[in-house]
Design an enzyme around this catalytic site. Structure first.
Site, PDB file in Angstrom:
ATOM      1  N   LYS A  14     -49.986  20.941  40.481  1.00  0.00           N
ATOM      2  CA  LYS A  14     -48.916  21.929  40.325  1.00  0.00           C
ATOM      3  C   LYS A  14     -48.958  22.564  38.939  1.00  0.00           C
ATOM      4  O   LYS A  14     -48.926  23.773  38.799  1.00  0.00           O
ATOM      5  CB  LYS A  14     -47.526  21.290  40.516  1.00  0.00           C
ATOM      6  CG  LYS A  14     -47.290  20.678  41.872  1.00  0.00           C
ATOM      7  CD  LYS A  14     -45.883  20.125  41.975  1.00  0.00           C
ATOM      8  CE  LYS A  14     -45.581  18.987  41.009  1.00  0.00           C
ATOM      9  NZ  LYS A  14     -46.298  17.727  41.281  1.00  0.00           N
ATOM     10  N   ARG A  89     -36.828  18.904  43.504  1.00  0.00           N
ATOM     11  CA  ARG A  89     -37.496  17.688  43.956  1.00  0.00           C
ATOM     12  C   ARG A  89     -36.789  17.014  45.099  1.00  0.00           C
ATOM     13  O   ARG A  89     -37.202  15.942  45.539  1.00  0.00           O
ATOM     14  CB  ARG A  89     -37.560  16.682  42.810  1.00  0.00           C
ATOM     15  CG  ARG A  89     -38.899  16.719  42.156  1.00  0.00           C
ATOM     16  CD  ARG A  89     -38.874  15.775  41.011  1.00  0.00           C
ATOM     17  NE  ARG A  89     -39.625  16.402  39.974  1.00  0.00           N
ATOM     18  CZ  ARG A  89     -40.806  15.976  39.559  1.00  0.00           C
ATOM     19  NH1 ARG A  89     -41.320  14.891  40.019  1.00  0.00           N
ATOM     20  NH2 ARG A  89     -41.442  16.634  38.641  1.00  0.00           N
ATOM     21  N   ARG A 128     -56.061  11.004  34.381  1.00  0.00           N
ATOM     22  CA  ARG A 128     -55.602  12.214  33.674  1.00  0.00           C
ATOM     23  C   ARG A 128     -55.433  11.951  32.185  1.00  0.00           C
ATOM     24  O   ARG A 128     -54.946  10.898  31.770  1.00  0.00           O
ATOM     25  CB  ARG A 128     -54.263  12.666  34.260  1.00  0.00           C
ATOM     26  CG  ARG A 128     -53.627  13.782  33.417  1.00  0.00           C
ATOM     27  CD  ARG A 128     -52.507  14.482  34.119  1.00  0.00           C
ATOM     28  NE  ARG A 128     -51.409  13.595  34.442  1.00  0.00           N
ATOM     29  CZ  ARG A 128     -50.372  13.966  35.170  1.00  0.00           C
ATOM     30  NH1 ARG A 128     -50.309  15.186  35.673  1.00  0.00           N
ATOM     31  NH2 ARG A 128     -49.408  13.109  35.421  1.00  0.00           N
ATOM     32  N   ARG A 164     -50.515   9.901  29.636  1.00  0.00           N
ATOM     33  CA  ARG A 164     -49.051   9.978  29.779  1.00  0.00           C
ATOM     34  C   ARG A 164     -48.482   8.612  30.085  1.00  0.00           C
ATOM     35  O   ARG A 164     -49.052   7.873  30.867  1.00  0.00           O
ATOM     36  CB  ARG A 164     -48.712  10.955  30.918  1.00  0.00           C
ATOM     37  CG  ARG A 164     -48.078  12.221  30.422  1.00  0.00           C
ATOM     38  CD  ARG A 164     -48.000  13.247  31.513  1.00  0.00           C
ATOM     39  NE  ARG A 164     -47.109  12.851  32.601  1.00  0.00           N
ATOM     40  CZ  ARG A 164     -46.809  13.656  33.631  1.00  0.00           C
ATOM     41  NH1 ARG A 164     -47.322  14.860  33.686  1.00  0.00           N
ATOM     42  NH2 ARG A 164     -46.009  13.244  34.576  1.00  0.00           N
ATOM     43  N   ARG A 175     -43.477   6.749  41.491  1.00  0.00           N
ATOM     44  CA  ARG A 175     -43.361   8.210  41.627  1.00  0.00           C
ATOM     45  C   ARG A 175     -43.822   8.665  43.008  1.00  0.00           C
ATOM     46  O   ARG A 175     -43.200   9.536  43.611  1.00  0.00           O
ATOM     47  CB  ARG A 175     -44.183   8.903  40.531  1.00  0.00           C
ATOM     48  CG  ARG A 175     -43.503   8.834  39.162  1.00  0.00           C
ATOM     49  CD  ARG A 175     -44.489   8.967  38.017  1.00  0.00           C
ATOM     50  NE  ARG A 175     -45.162  10.243  37.983  1.00  0.00           N
ATOM     51  CZ  ARG A 175     -46.377  10.423  37.467  1.00  0.00           C
ATOM     52  NH1 ARG A 175     -47.060   9.412  36.951  1.00  0.00           N
ATOM     53  NH2 ARG A 175     -46.898  11.623  37.463  1.00  0.00           N
TER      54      ARG A 175
HETATM   55  P1  AP5 Z   1     -51.698  18.189  37.287  1.00  0.00           P
HETATM   56  O1  AP5 Z   1     -51.840  19.675  37.340  1.00  0.00           O
HETATM   57  O2  AP5 Z   1     -51.359  17.574  35.995  1.00  0.00           O
HETATM   58  O3  AP5 Z   1     -50.739  17.660  38.457  1.00  0.00           O
HETATM   59  P2  AP5 Z   1     -49.188  17.867  38.766  1.00  0.00           P
HETATM   60  O4  AP5 Z   1     -49.096  18.244  40.213  1.00  0.00           O
HETATM   61  O5  AP5 Z   1     -48.581  18.787  37.765  1.00  0.00           O
HETATM   62  O6  AP5 Z   1     -48.648  16.394  38.673  1.00  0.00           O
HETATM   63  P3  AP5 Z   1     -47.619  15.683  37.662  1.00  0.00           P
HETATM   64  O7  AP5 Z   1     -48.061  14.271  37.523  1.00  0.00           O
HETATM   65  O8  AP5 Z   1     -47.476  16.484  36.417  1.00  0.00           O
HETATM   66  O9  AP5 Z   1     -46.326  15.717  38.474  1.00  0.00           O
HETATM   67  P4  AP5 Z   1     -45.098  14.791  38.200  1.00  0.00           P
HETATM   68  O10 AP5 Z   1     -44.142  15.319  39.197  1.00  0.00           O
HETATM   69  O11 AP5 Z   1     -45.344  13.370  38.248  1.00  0.00           O
HETATM   70  O12 AP5 Z   1     -44.737  15.015  36.685  1.00  0.00           O
HETATM   71  P5  AP5 Z   1     -43.706  15.954  35.977  1.00  0.00           P
HETATM   72  O13 AP5 Z   1     -44.218  16.208  34.624  1.00  0.00           O
HETATM   73  O14 AP5 Z   1     -43.358  17.090  36.844  1.00  0.00           O
HETATM   74  O15 AP5 Z   1     -53.075  17.549  37.797  1.00  0.00           O
HETATM   75  C1  AP5 Z   1     -53.266  16.129  37.787  1.00  0.00           C
HETATM   76  C2  AP5 Z   1     -54.669  15.728  37.316  1.00  0.00           C
HETATM   77  O16 AP5 Z   1     -55.643  16.137  38.264  1.00  0.00           O
HETATM   78  C3  AP5 Z   1     -55.097  16.356  35.989  1.00  0.00           C
HETATM   79  O17 AP5 Z   1     -55.914  15.455  35.303  1.00  0.00           O
HETATM   80  C4  AP5 Z   1     -55.857  17.590  36.442  1.00  0.00           C
HETATM   81  O18 AP5 Z   1     -56.757  17.991  35.467  1.00  0.00           O
HETATM   82  C5  AP5 Z   1     -56.538  17.079  37.701  1.00  0.00           C
HETATM   83  N1  AP5 Z   1     -56.717  18.115  38.722  1.00  0.00           N
HETATM   84  C6  AP5 Z   1     -55.817  19.072  39.096  1.00  0.00           C
HETATM   85  N2  AP5 Z   1     -56.320  19.824  40.101  1.00  0.00           N
HETATM   86  C7  AP5 Z   1     -57.547  19.309  40.388  1.00  0.00           C
HETATM   87  C8  AP5 Z   1     -58.565  19.638  41.360  1.00  0.00           C
HETATM   88  N3  AP5 Z   1     -58.406  20.641  42.225  1.00  0.00           N
HETATM   89  N4  AP5 Z   1     -59.689  18.895  41.363  1.00  0.00           N
HETATM   90  C9  AP5 Z   1     -59.871  17.882  40.484  1.00  0.00           C
HETATM   91  N5  AP5 Z   1     -58.960  17.524  39.552  1.00  0.00           N
HETATM   92  C10 AP5 Z   1     -57.807  18.227  39.512  1.00  0.00           C
HETATM   93  O19 AP5 Z   1     -42.393  15.009  35.897  1.00  0.00           O
HETATM   94  C11 AP5 Z   1     -42.369  13.863  35.081  1.00  0.00           C
HETATM   95  C12 AP5 Z   1     -41.032  13.133  35.225  1.00  0.00           C
HETATM   96  O20 AP5 Z   1     -39.933  13.980  34.800  1.00  0.00           O
HETATM   97  C13 AP5 Z   1     -40.642  12.728  36.645  1.00  0.00           C
HETATM   98  O21 AP5 Z   1     -41.248  11.533  37.034  1.00  0.00           O
HETATM   99  C14 AP5 Z   1     -39.121  12.613  36.497  1.00  0.00           C
HETATM  100  O22 AP5 Z   1     -38.769  11.424  35.844  1.00  0.00           O
HETATM  101  C15 AP5 Z   1     -38.775  13.763  35.586  1.00  0.00           C
HETATM  102  N6  AP5 Z   1     -38.472  14.995  36.351  1.00  0.00           N
HETATM  103  C16 AP5 Z   1     -39.192  16.149  36.334  1.00  0.00           C
HETATM  104  N7  AP5 Z   1     -38.636  17.073  37.142  1.00  0.00           N
HETATM  105  C17 AP5 Z   1     -37.536  16.492  37.693  1.00  0.00           C
HETATM  106  C18 AP5 Z   1     -36.553  16.935  38.625  1.00  0.00           C
HETATM  107  N8  AP5 Z   1     -36.610  18.166  39.162  1.00  0.00           N
HETATM  108  N9  AP5 Z   1     -35.577  16.084  38.988  1.00  0.00           N
HETATM  109  C19 AP5 Z   1     -35.512  14.850  38.461  1.00  0.00           C
HETATM  110  N10 AP5 Z   1     -36.415  14.349  37.575  1.00  0.00           N
HETATM  111  C20 AP5 Z   1     -37.414  15.173  37.189  1.00  0.00           C
HETATM  112 MG    MG Z   2     -47.379  18.471  36.023  1.00  0.00          MG
END
Ligand code: AP5
Ligand code: MG
Ligand code: ZN
Length: 218
Positions: A14, A89, A128, A164, A175
């Protein structure tokens, strides 16, 4: 105007794709997770309040998330279109978003859903590495696409790469479980509303981007 939501399991890309799309469409993007990580690092009151949730991999309470997103969307930069990464979410957040937008006569235009298996998600998250510079936060992967010049430094800005704190296996499992019970129902929710643009996430980054752009042309 493009008002886009990115949907998909953790690790589906994403954040990676949101940044590419934001550049393509010249709109601003926000990752709620990234915003929270900045607040935690800065040690603000909000940061101290949300840190335990983020470290465990739990959802941050809805009122806090909605306040943060509403503030971001009120800024002039988000008035020309936006991409939300990590929000909503669950159905409660999705409904809050609809209300927030309706208050200013706005609506969502598209929901990009990147489909990925849990096994692949686990593999991507555990390998990652992210740039420690919050203004950059470029993502790398130790095997899939390592940093080219130096495996420990960001190719884009030269800052250190870090693991991270919620990319440890217990937090990842937690998660993924929360995604299954809380977030996955949004796929059907948005499909029913005719907004879903679904792509296969098990392709290279460039191919995923191409698939998304094809969906936008349909
Ligand atoms: P990446 O692009 O980093 O993946 P992502 O989908 O953004 O996954 P996240 O882990 O960031 O999502 P998340 O929901 O856990 O974390 P967030 O920061 O939102 O890609 C992942 C890896 O794969 C990378 O190494 C990338 O290079 C690689 N990759 C990507 N595409 C690829 C491909 N096609 N081929 C090969 N490799 C690839 O949230 C963190 C925390 O914040 C949550 O756990 C929660 O506690 C809180 N939070 C955030 N939003 C909310 C909300 N709305 N409500 C409540 N709590 C929230
Ligand atoms: Mg992300
Ligand atoms: Zn960087």
């Amino acid at each position: 105007m493009r008002n886009i939501v990115m949907l998909g399991v953790q690790g589906s890309g994403k954040g990676t794709q949101a940044e590419m799309l934001a550049e393509k469409f010249s709109v601003s993007t926000v990752s709620t997770g990234r915003l929270f990580r900045s607040r935690i690092e800065e040690g603000t009151e909000l940061g101290r309040e949300i840190a335990p949730y983020v470290e465990r991999g739990d959802l941050v309470p809805k009122d806090i998330v909605c306040r943060v997103v509403a503030d971001w969307m009120d800024a002039p930069s988000a008035r020309k279109g936006f991409i939300l990464d990590g929000f909503p979410r669950n159905v409660a957040q999705a409904e809050a978003l609809t209300e927030m937008l309706a208050e200013n006569g706005r609506t969502l235009s598209d929901v990009v859903y990147i489909r990925l298996s849990d096994e692949e998600a686990m593999r991507r998250l555990s390998g990652r590495r992210v740039c420690a510079n919050r203004d950059c936060e470029t993502k790398f992967h130790v095997d899939l696409h390592p940093s080219k010049r130096d495996p420990n430094r960001c190719d884009r800005c030269g800052s250190e790469l870090v693991h991270r704190s919620d990319d440890r296996s217990e937090a990842i499992s937690r998660r993924l479980a929360i995604y299954g019970s809380e977030t996955k129902p949004l796929v059907e929710y948005y499909r029913e509303r005719g907004l879903l643009r679904e792509v296969d996430g098990e392709q290279s980054i460039a191919e995923v981007f191409k698939s998304i752009m094809e969906k936008f042309r349909e």
